[in-house]
Design a protein around this motif. Sequence first.
Motif, PDB file in Angstrom:
ATOM      1  N   GLN A   1       4.586 -22.591 -25.761  1.00 38.04           N
ATOM      2  CA  GLN A   1       5.998 -22.352 -25.478  1.00 38.04           C
ATOM      3  C   GLN A   1       6.150 -21.568 -24.180  1.00 38.04           C
ATOM      4  O   GLN A   1       5.192 -20.992 -23.656  1.00 38.04           O
ATOM      5  CB  GLN A   1       6.642 -21.572 -26.632  1.00 38.04           C
TER       6      GLN A   1
ATOM      7  N   ARG B   1      11.924 -17.662 -20.410  1.00 36.88           N
ATOM      8  CA  ARG B   1      12.666 -17.493 -19.165  1.00 36.88           C
ATOM      9  C   ARG B   1      12.663 -16.020 -18.793  1.00 36.88           C
ATOM     10  O   ARG B   1      12.946 -15.158 -19.613  1.00 36.88           O
ATOM     11  CB  ARG B   1      14.097 -18.013 -19.314  1.00 36.88           C
TER      12      ARG B   1
ATOM     13  N   ASN C   1      10.824 -11.064 -28.818  1.00 33.71           N
ATOM     14  CA  ASN C   1      11.919 -12.000 -29.084  1.00 33.71           C
ATOM     15  C   ASN C   1      12.066 -12.275 -30.576  1.00 33.71           C
ATOM     16  O   ASN C   1      13.178 -12.336 -31.103  1.00 33.71           O
ATOM     17  CB  ASN C   1      11.688 -13.310 -28.333  1.00 33.71           C
TER      18      ASN C   1
ATOM     19  N   ALA D   1      15.496 -11.156 -32.737  1.00 35.79           N
ATOM     20  CA  ALA D   1      16.293 -12.129 -33.492  1.00 35.79           C
ATOM     21  C   ALA D   1      16.301 -11.788 -34.979  1.00 35.79           C
ATOM     22  O   ALA D   1      17.317 -11.972 -35.662  1.00 35.79           O
ATOM     23  CB  ALA D   1      15.741 -13.541 -33.274  1.00 35.79           C
TER      24      ALA D   1
ATOM     25  N   TYR E   1      12.876 -14.251 -22.170  1.00 39.34           N
ATOM     26  CA  TYR E   1      13.679 -14.777 -23.274  1.00 39.34           C
ATOM     27  C   TYR E   1      13.057 -16.074 -23.762  1.00 39.34           C
ATOM     28  O   TYR E   1      12.889 -17.023 -22.992  1.00 39.34           O
ATOM     29  CB  TYR E   1      15.117 -15.025 -22.818  1.00 39.34           C
ATOM     30  N   SER E   2      12.725 -16.105 -25.037  1.00 35.87           N
ATOM     31  CA  SER E   2      12.111 -17.294 -25.627  1.00 35.87           C
ATOM     32  C   SER E   2      12.978 -17.825 -26.755  1.00 35.87           C
ATOM     33  O   SER E   2      13.162 -17.154 -27.780  1.00 35.87           O
ATOM     34  CB  SER E   2      10.714 -16.975 -26.169  1.00 35.87           C
ATOM     35  N   THR E   3      13.502 -19.030 -26.572  1.00 41.65           N
ATOM     36  CA  THR E   3      14.319 -19.654 -27.608  1.00 41.65           C
ATOM     37  C   THR E   3      13.493 -19.927 -28.857  1.00 41.65           C
ATOM     38  O   THR E   3      13.944 -19.705 -29.986  1.00 41.65           O
ATOM     39  CB  THR E   3      14.928 -20.965 -27.091  1.00 41.65           C
TER      40      THR E   3
ATOM     41  N   ARG F   1      12.729 -16.660 -30.766  1.00 40.41           N
ATOM     42  CA  ARG F   1      13.943 -16.133 -31.383  1.00 40.41           C
ATOM     43  C   ARG F   1      14.358 -16.984 -32.584  1.00 40.41           C
ATOM     44  O   ARG F   1      14.852 -16.463 -33.589  1.00 40.41           O
ATOM     45  CB  ARG F   1      15.066 -16.058 -30.354  1.00 40.41           C
ATOM     46  N   ARG F   2      14.152 -18.278 -32.474  1.00 41.14           N
ATOM     47  CA  ARG F   2      14.490 -19.153 -33.606  1.00 41.14           C
ATOM     48  C   ARG F   2      13.606 -18.811 -34.811  1.00 41.14           C
ATOM     49  O   ARG F   2      14.082 -18.767 -35.952  1.00 41.14           O
ATOM     50  CB  ARG F   2      14.300 -20.612 -33.182  1.00 41.14           C
TER      51      ARG F   2
ATOM     52  N   ASP G   1      14.789 -15.492 -36.259  1.00 43.63           N
ATOM     53  CA  ASP G   1      16.044 -15.669 -36.988  1.00 43.63           C
ATOM     54  C   ASP G   1      15.779 -16.234 -38.380  1.00 43.63           C
ATOM     55  O   ASP G   1      16.367 -15.787 -39.374  1.00 43.63           O
ATOM     56  CB  ASP G   1      16.965 -16.600 -36.204  1.00 43.63           C
TER      57      ASP G   1
END
Length: 274
Positions: free
Chosen positions: A141, A144, A172, A176, A242-244, A247-248, A251
């Motif tokens: 992964q 940003r 991250n 989240a 920032y890592s989507t 964070r997903r 979450d």
Amino acid sequence: MRDDKLLTRIAGLLRQAEGTDNEHEAEAFMAAAQRLATASSIDLALARAHDRGVRDTATPVTRQVTIGEKGKRGLKTYVQLFVQIGRANDLTVDVASNSTFVIAYGFESDLDTTEALYTSLVIQMVAASDAYLKSGAYKGQTARQVVTVGDGYFRRRAVTEKPLSPITARLNFQSAFAERIGRRLQEARDEQRAEAVAAEAPQSGGSTAIALRDKEIEVRDFYRRASSARGTWRPSSARSGYSTAARRAGDRAGSRARIGGDRELPGARGAIEE
């Protein structure tokens, strides 16, 4: 005004949450713990509104809570978790510039509830992020990150994509996780408040809503008198990455978290390591 019976009842719900393998049951027990705390908070607000003696003895206080040791990385996510829980329990929180401790402002029972929830959830947050890193799911992964490019007059900030490092993945993930916990607890709090207001007799004149508003104002005024904090604390920085994907994952872990106050893992109250 400390309510040990309340804390005992909340601890019982937390243990029930940890004792089930059913996510829906765990969610129900977690919500019940927050709703119980909110109901007690409403009762105190109403008692203070109608009894001068209670109003004089139950007043806002400050409490300093240690988050971790100076120089350790990742303390901001621990602070973020405490702040999210505190907001759901009517606290205002100041954060040390190095995030090693927080100072919470509010009523003693709300402070006790927040600490009990935090002690359980910070352990789960660390365990969940450890499992995420060990799974290797973050590998491959990207994150940003804001960087400075150019020289002299032509220096500017730009966003770049970099491979997701373990520390950035952990930060991250935990950020989240904390956000999700905050939403879950606030939803439970809002539901309990709405039920209390709806259950009032028509002739009450909205006393519950008024008492809660008065409590909010009192905590706010107390904070303005007692706090010497300057500036604004932010849970994260664009420079940290920032890592989507991370964070997903965080979450999802936050949505599954079970509230419990009787587990302890080595170093759980400290900072994260790389």
